[in-house]
Design an enzyme around this catalytic site. Sequence first.
Site, mmCIF file in Angstrom:
data_model
loop_
_atom_site.group_PDB
_atom_site.id
_atom_site.type_symbol
_atom_site.label_atom_id
_atom_site.label_comp_id
_atom_site.label_asym_id
_atom_site.label_seq_id
_atom_site.Cartn_x
_atom_site.Cartn_y
_atom_site.Cartn_z
ATOM 1 N N HIS A 71 118.394 -19.558 -28.702
ATOM 2 C CA HIS A 71 119.071 -18.152 -28.608
ATOM 3 C C HIS A 71 120.105 -18.595 -27.404
ATOM 4 C CE1 HIS A 71 116.121 -15.154 -30.375
ATOM 5 N NE2 HIS A 71 116.306 -16.048 -31.346
ATOM 6 N N GLU A 116 120.520 -16.933 -24.569
ATOM 7 C CA GLU A 116 119.788 -17.135 -23.499
ATOM 8 C C GLU A 116 119.187 -18.581 -22.934
ATOM 9 O OE1 GLU A 116 119.516 -14.702 -25.824
ATOM 10 O OE2 GLU A 116 119.067 -12.780 -25.017
ATOM 11 N N CYS A 162 115.375 -10.784 -26.270
ATOM 12 C CA CYS A 162 114.355 -10.526 -27.455
ATOM 13 C C CYS A 162 113.005 -10.786 -26.725
ATOM 14 C CB CYS A 162 114.503 -11.335 -28.668
ATOM 15 S SG CYS A 162 114.148 -13.354 -28.173
ATOM 16 N N CYS A 197 112.934 -14.650 -25.323
ATOM 17 C CA CYS A 197 113.968 -14.837 -24.072
ATOM 18 C C CYS A 197 113.221 -14.003 -22.866
ATOM 19 C CB CYS A 197 115.231 -14.469 -24.497
ATOM 20 S SG CYS A 197 115.956 -15.307 -25.750
#
Lengths: 197, 197
Positions: free
Chosen positions: A86, A88, A122, A125
Amino acid sequence: MNSTPSKLEKHVSLSLPAWFDAEEMRFEFSPGDLDGAMRLAIALSRANVTHQTGGPFGALVVQLETGRVISAAVNCVEAQNCSSAHAEIMALSLAQQTLKTWNLSAKHQDVDLTLITSCEPCAMCWGAIPWSGVKKVVCGATKDDAEAAGFDEGARPATWIKDLNDRGIDVLTGVLREQAAKVLKDYAESGQTIYNP
Amino acid sequence: MNSTPSKLEKHVSLSLPAWFDAEEMRFEFSPGDLDGAMRLAIALSRANVTHQTGGPFGALVVQLETGRVISAAVNCVEAQNCSSAHAEIMALSLAQQTLKTWNLSAKHQDVDLTLITSCEPCAMCWGAIPWSGVKKVVCGATKDDAEAAGFDEGARPATWIKDLNDRGIDVLTGVLREQAAKVLKDYAESGQTIYNP
């Protein structure tokens, strides 16, 4: 498929898309300019869609006070065959490997580092943030925006902001929310993949 | 520290310790032998301590039914300067890059893949599991064991097992719990680093 390969893979390799080198991407914002930093994250999320290199998510690790960008990243899940890539996680990992420390607070006690992300984290993260050493998280689009566009944020607890606050991490969300959410909406309407296992 | 570097890092690189190549580490278990698979995860957690290459955590991605090991990993946070390089994230990422898919369920609908971990997942790894495509998670030591040894599992919700079940992922915990917990306890008593930002 029936036997263990003689050699198991020992190395994970995660690269940002090639367009990151392009001159038009300038990762700059003025010292203290929170909106300017968020505009960069949103620009990254949009660029990842325009270049068809992944999901509509961008993130950076910055020193807000000085305007220094430590790392900039986008969602690389599909391109890099890695569900944890992701934006992040990429931004945090790139910042840590750039500064040669797993702890972004240890070497920067003079100026704290901030994670800027075009969309709220999410569940994964969110769980990764306390281990990273960043002292602040600034988000654009919200979970509602992500879910309205068909994305799944996982079973992130409703108390997610307080949970981070309790660990000394400030959270600011909804910064330039409309612009950030529009990238998600445009992506969903374009009919590109919204992946889920 | 006051200006953005001219070139930002574009590549994250995560390698397992060199001792993984050593002949004495044999990643084998009999088809269907859950305890045998867990013994491997525990052996990895112990080996990471013995070799002083990181925290006392090991994980694998396997096909339980066939005895095939897809990936094997340990905690690489300190050695690789990456706070997300927990054993579970490493094992999932290695499995995905080995099979060239971010979704471990897509190419293996005939035989589901299982994450075997020497200790229950922290908040981050718990959040990562649904994105990975594994259909089962088997844990050795529990959160209580980890916390008793001084480790922090993060703000993982009390409903973590049900949250995974709701997404079609089976969870089994406390498998060979005593042996798994003993590695954590021995590590804590050895006075080695228990890192936290």
